[in-house]
Design a protein around this motif. Sequence first.
Motif, short mmCIF file in Angstrom:
data_model
loop_
_atom_site.label_atom_id
_atom_site.label_comp_id
_atom_site.label_asym_id
_atom_site.label_seq_id
_atom_site.Cartn_x
_atom_site.Cartn_y
_atom_site.Cartn_z
N ARG A 16 10.97 2.86 5.56
CA ARG A 16 10.88 1.43 5.91
C ARG A 16 9.76 0.72 5.13
O ARG A 16 9.87 -0.45 4.78
CB ARG A 16 10.61 1.35 7.42
CG ARG A 16 10.48 -0.02 7.96
CD ARG A 16 10.16 0.05 9.45
NE ARG A 16 9.91 -1.27 9.97
CZ ARG A 16 9.32 -1.51 11.14
NH1 ARG A 16 8.94 -0.50 11.91
NH2 ARG A 16 9.13 -2.73 11.54
N CYS A 17 8.68 1.46 4.88
CA CYS A 17 7.51 0.87 4.20
C CYS A 17 7.85 0.44 2.78
O CYS A 17 7.18 -0.43 2.21
CB CYS A 17 6.36 1.86 4.17
SG CYS A 17 5.92 2.51 5.79
N PHE B 168 0.82 -1.22 0.00
CA PHE B 168 0.00 0.00 0.00
C PHE B 168 0.86 1.28 0.00
O PHE B 168 0.33 2.37 -0.04
CB PHE B 168 -0.93 -0.02 1.23
CG PHE B 168 -1.99 1.05 1.24
CD1 PHE B 168 -2.84 1.22 0.16
CD2 PHE B 168 -2.14 1.90 2.33
CE1 PHE B 168 -3.82 2.22 0.16
CE2 PHE B 168 -3.11 2.89 2.34
CZ PHE B 168 -3.96 3.04 1.25
N HIS B 169 2.18 1.12 0.00
CA HIS B 169 3.00 2.32 0.24
C HIS B 169 2.87 3.38 -0.86
O HIS B 169 3.07 4.56 -0.61
CB HIS B 169 4.48 1.95 0.51
CG HIS B 169 5.34 1.75 -0.70
ND1 HIS B 169 5.80 0.53 -1.10
CD2 HIS B 169 5.82 2.63 -1.62
CE1 HIS B 169 6.55 0.66 -2.18
NE2 HIS B 169 6.55 1.93 -2.53
N CYS C 181 0.81 -3.37 9.23
CA CYS C 181 1.26 -1.99 9.03
C CYS C 181 2.39 -1.70 10.02
O CYS C 181 2.30 -2.07 11.18
CB CYS C 181 0.09 -1.03 9.27
SG CYS C 181 0.57 0.71 9.13
N HIS C 182 3.46 -1.04 9.54
CA HIS C 182 4.56 -0.67 10.44
C HIS C 182 4.14 0.45 11.39
O HIS C 182 4.72 0.60 12.47
CB HIS C 182 5.76 -0.20 9.62
CG HIS C 182 6.35 -1.27 8.76
ND1 HIS C 182 6.70 -2.51 9.26
CD2 HIS C 182 6.65 -1.30 7.42
CE1 HIS C 182 7.20 -3.24 8.27
NE2 HIS C 182 7.16 -2.55 7.15
N PHE C 183 3.18 1.26 10.97
CA PHE C 183 2.77 2.41 11.79
C PHE C 183 1.24 2.46 11.89
O PHE C 183 0.59 3.36 11.33
CB PHE C 183 3.30 3.71 11.18
CG PHE C 183 4.77 3.66 10.87
CD1 PHE C 183 5.72 3.71 11.89
CD2 PHE C 183 5.21 3.52 9.55
CE1 PHE C 183 7.07 3.63 11.61
CE2 PHE C 183 6.58 3.44 9.25
CZ PHE C 183 7.51 3.50 10.29
N PRO C 184 0.65 1.45 12.58
CA PRO C 184 -0.82 1.37 12.61
C PRO C 184 -1.44 2.57 13.32
O PRO C 184 -0.83 3.17 14.20
CB PRO C 184 -1.08 0.07 13.37
CG PRO C 184 0.16 -0.21 14.15
CD PRO C 184 1.29 0.38 13.37
#
Length: 321
Positions: A293-294, A283-284, A312-315
Amino acid sequence: MSALVELQDVSVHFPTQSGVVRAVQHVSLEIAEGETLALVGESGSGKSTLGFTMAGLQKPSSGQLAFDGRALDEAGWKAARRQIQIVFQDPFGALDPRMPVSDIVAEPLLIQRIGDAAQRRARAAELVAQVGLPRDALNRYPHEFSGGQRQRIAIARALAPSPRLIVADEPLSALDVSIQSQVLNLMQDLQEAAAARGESLAYLFISHDLAVVNHLASRVAVLYLGRLVEVAPRADLFAGPAHPYTAALLAAVPRIGRSRALPAQAISGEMPSPLHPPPGCVFHTRCPRAEARCRTEVPALAAVGEGHLAACHFPLTGGEA
Ligand code: SF4
């Protein structure tokens, strides 16, 4: 509730002249006895392919499926076939126009060699009544019915072998809005009737309509570009989505009542081709929260709450949106 269906790391790839279409990628998911799991996502997200895989109409390229604790290999499918049925989006295309309704509804029993001719006729009559069609429907042909009635016929046929799972692939989207709620209520009534008999009927309900999902589902799984990005109990997902894609999907549907404000942004840009899914988080390319990072690291589907998973890395967290 125990798991009726289990998918472990299931991928479905289609080789084409232009390359490999990665329709479903590394999906692990369970459906419990008697629950309604909604599978949502934009067109092209892979949700129908995943549904067809669960219904045995599409072979996975890799990964494992199990039904009632038994692996769905060739012998497993033979045993499970009658217990997993499918209802398609187009109720007209799915019904043979040359067959009377009695034969259409009884057909799965004939294929599975269940009962004799008289028993199959009796079962068809029972099911036609159960889905709210008049008795004389048995001797009529699909073209004599409305779209909603045809979907009832398709549901009666799916119910014939007393399945424990029905995969419903956008079963309302070809119907008038006025008819949709009738078919939706019918599906709920049939599930409750099965529970009252001490049986169970689970649905995998594939839909792009979040208002319908909010009405029907007990849990929701969100698919984006073949990847599962969020799974949660329905109320949790609608009240507090953790994945930016889910939040954007919900934000794009203004009529749904929500307990808190959601991000105002709709989803920008187009979904990339499944021929060339982006590296890292798929989704990035559209995500307003994307960081370096994404773009390189695939986020794992991890717990963000009770029964609530997000990749997700940053939910998003409660109150953040
Ligand atoms: Fe957005 Fe990064 Fe989360 Fe993917 S991992 S949804 S790009 S924040």
